[in-house]
Design a protein around this motif. Structure first.
Motif, PDB file in Angstrom:
ATOM      1  N   ARG A  12     -36.426  21.010   9.837  1.00 29.18           N
ATOM      2  CA  ARG A  12     -35.325  20.471   9.028  1.00 29.18           C
ATOM      3  C   ARG A  12     -34.456  21.587   8.486  1.00 29.18           C
ATOM      4  N   LYS A  13     -35.093  22.618   7.957  1.00 29.46           N
ATOM      5  CA  LYS A  13     -34.337  23.750   7.406  1.00 29.46           C
ATOM      6  C   LYS A  13     -33.518  24.435   8.501  1.00 29.46           C
ATOM      7  N   ARG A  14     -34.108  24.609   9.676  1.00 32.82           N
ATOM      8  CA  ARG A  14     -33.404  25.244  10.786  1.00 32.82           C
ATOM      9  C   ARG A  14     -32.199  24.417  11.212  1.00 32.82           C
ATOM     10  N   LEU A  15     -32.384  23.110  11.341  1.00 31.72           N
ATOM     11  CA  LEU A  15     -31.281  22.237  11.738  1.00 31.72           C
ATOM     12  C   LEU A  15     -30.183  22.189  10.679  1.00 31.72           C
ATOM     13  N   LEU A  16     -30.569  22.167   9.421  1.00 31.14           N
ATOM     14  CA  LEU A  16     -29.579  22.166   8.350  1.00 31.14           C
ATOM     15  C   LEU A  16     -28.777  23.469   8.370  1.00 31.14           C
ATOM     16  N   SER A  39     -16.537  21.053  -2.181  1.00 34.76           N
ATOM     17  CA  SER A  39     -16.445  22.390  -2.761  1.00 34.76           C
ATOM     18  C   SER A  39     -17.546  23.286  -2.187  1.00 34.76           C
ATOM     19  N   PRO A  40     -17.336  24.602  -2.222  1.00 39.62           N
ATOM     20  CA  PRO A  40     -18.392  25.522  -1.784  1.00 39.62           C
ATOM     21  C   PRO A  40     -19.689  25.329  -2.579  1.00 39.62           C
ATOM     22  N   GLU A  41     -19.550  24.967  -3.837  1.00 40.48           N
ATOM     23  CA  GLU A  41     -20.738  24.716  -4.661  1.00 40.48           C
ATOM     24  C   GLU A  41     -21.527  23.522  -4.140  1.00 40.48           C
ATOM     25  N   ALA A  42     -20.807  22.488  -3.713  1.00 44.12           N
ATOM     26  CA  ALA A  42     -21.472  21.301  -3.163  1.00 44.12           C
ATOM     27  C   ALA A  42     -22.193  21.647  -1.868  1.00 44.12           C
ATOM     28  N   VAL A  43     -21.565  22.435  -1.028  1.00 43.09           N
ATOM     29  CA  VAL A  43     -22.198  22.856   0.225  1.00 43.09           C
ATOM     30  C   VAL A  43     -23.445  23.670  -0.078  1.00 43.09           C
ATOM     31  N   GLU A  44     -23.365  24.519  -1.071  1.00 43.70           N
ATOM     32  CA  GLU A  44     -24.533  25.319  -1.463  1.00 43.70           C
ATOM     33  C   GLU A  44     -25.666  24.431  -1.963  1.00 43.70           C
ATOM     34  N   ARG A  45     -25.324  23.392  -2.704  1.00 41.11           N
ATOM     35  CA  ARG A  45     -26.367  22.443  -3.163  1.00 41.11           C
ATOM     36  C   ARG A  45     -27.057  21.786  -1.988  1.00 41.11           C
ATOM     37  N   LEU A  46     -26.287  21.465  -0.949  1.00 39.64           N
ATOM     38  CA  LEU A  46     -26.885  20.865   0.245  1.00 39.64           C
ATOM     39  C   LEU A  46     -27.836  21.838   0.936  1.00 39.64           C
ATOM     40  N   ALA A  47     -27.460  23.097   0.937  1.00 38.73           N
ATOM     41  CA  ALA A  47     -28.244  24.107   1.652  1.00 38.73           C
ATOM     42  C   ALA A  47     -29.490  24.544   0.890  1.00 38.73           C
ATOM     43  N   GLU A  55     -32.927  12.636   1.899  1.00 36.67           N
ATOM     44  CA  GLU A  55     -32.476  13.194   0.620  1.00 36.67           C
ATOM     45  C   GLU A  55     -31.202  14.027   0.817  1.00 36.67           C
ATOM     46  N   ILE A  56     -31.125  14.754   1.907  1.00 38.04           N
ATOM     47  CA  ILE A  56     -29.915  15.527   2.211  1.00 38.04           C
ATOM     48  C   ILE A  56     -28.739  14.585   2.432  1.00 38.04           C
ATOM     49  N   LEU A  57     -28.961  13.517   3.179  1.00 37.44           N
ATOM     50  CA  LEU A  57     -27.910  12.532   3.421  1.00 37.44           C
ATOM     51  C   LEU A  57     -27.444  11.897   2.113  1.00 37.44           C
ATOM     52  N   ALA A  58     -28.382  11.501   1.272  1.00 36.04           N
ATOM     53  CA  ALA A  58     -28.025  10.882  -0.012  1.00 36.04           C
ATOM     54  C   ALA A  58     -27.221  11.856  -0.882  1.00 36.04           C
ATOM     55  N   LEU A  59     -27.628  13.109  -0.915  1.00 39.25           N
ATOM     56  CA  LEU A  59     -26.897  14.106  -1.695  1.00 39.25           C
ATOM     57  C   LEU A  59     -25.496  14.321  -1.109  1.00 39.25           C
ATOM     58  N   ALA A  60     -25.401  14.418   0.200  1.00 44.77           N
ATOM     59  CA  ALA A  60     -24.092  14.594   0.844  1.00 44.77           C
ATOM     60  C   ALA A  60     -23.171  13.429   0.518  1.00 44.77           C
ATOM     61  N   CYS A  61     -23.685  12.218   0.573  1.00 44.75           N
ATOM     62  CA  CYS A  61     -22.871  11.040   0.248  1.00 44.75           C
ATOM     63  C   CYS A  61     -22.415  11.073  -1.201  1.00 44.75           C
ATOM     64  N   SER A  62     -23.308  11.440  -2.100  1.00 49.09           N
ATOM     65  CA  SER A  62     -22.927  11.473  -3.520  1.00 49.09           C
ATOM     66  C   SER A  62     -21.916  12.587  -3.794  1.00 49.09           C
ATOM     67  N   LEU A  63     -22.004  13.693  -3.083  1.00 45.72           N
ATOM     68  CA  LEU A  63     -21.048  14.783  -3.272  1.00 45.72           C
ATOM     69  C   LEU A  63     -19.687  14.446  -2.672  1.00 45.72           C
ATOM     70  N   TYR A  64     -19.689  13.693  -1.591  1.00 46.02           N
ATOM     71  CA  TYR A  64     -18.434  13.360  -0.900  1.00 46.02           C
ATOM     72  C   TYR A  64     -17.746  12.139  -1.496  1.00 46.02           C
ATOM     73  N   ALA A  65     -18.503  11.258  -2.132  1.00 47.37           N
ATOM     74  CA  ALA A  65     -17.961   9.985  -2.629  1.00 47.37           C
ATOM     75  C   ALA A  65     -16.699  10.135  -3.487  1.00 47.37           C
ATOM     76  N   PRO A  66     -16.633  11.064  -4.417  1.00 47.27           N
ATOM     77  CA  PRO A  66     -15.415  11.184  -5.224  1.00 47.27           C
ATOM     78  C   PRO A  66     -14.159  11.479  -4.379  1.00 47.27           C
ATOM     79  N   GLN A  67     -14.313  12.212  -3.293  1.00 46.98           N
ATOM     80  CA  GLN A  67     -13.166  12.515  -2.443  1.00 46.98           C
ATOM     81  C   GLN A  67     -12.761  11.322  -1.588  1.00 46.98           C
ATOM     82  N   ALA A  68     -13.689  10.451  -1.308  1.00 46.95           N
ATOM     83  CA  ALA A  68     -13.400   9.313  -0.436  1.00 46.95           C
ATOM     84  C   ALA A  68     -12.442   8.326  -1.098  1.00 46.95           C
ATOM     85  N   VAL A  69     -12.402   8.296  -2.414  1.00 53.49           N
ATOM     86  CA  VAL A  69     -11.515   7.372  -3.123  1.00 53.49           C
ATOM     87  C   VAL A  69     -10.135   7.950  -3.389  1.00 53.49           C
TER      88      VAL A  69
END
Length: 70
Positions: A12-16, A39-47, A55-69
């Protein structure tokens, strides 16, 4: 932790890392990706951390959600 679980975690870590490296390469080439990028900070949180794929998918969705609106 047993060996199969440790292998899954390492894979998982390698693929991420591979996905994030590809994202960074594409970011400079794709204007739409650049505009919609978190933001770079959001990408860092994912990494960071040791999360499962879901859990990575859920975090990515929550980080991206504000931009989607916007």
């Amino acid at each position: 932790m047993d060996v199969p679980e440790e292998r899954k975690r390492q894979e998982r870590k390698r693929l991420l890392r591979r996905s994030l490296d590809r994202y960074q390469r594409r970011l400079g080439q794709d204007l739409e990706l650049h505009r919609s990028a978190p933001s770079p900070e959001a990408v860092e949180r994912l990494a960071s951390g040791d999360r499962s794929g879901i859990e990575i998918l859920a975090l990515a969705c929550s980080l991206y959600a504000p931009q989607a609106v916007e």
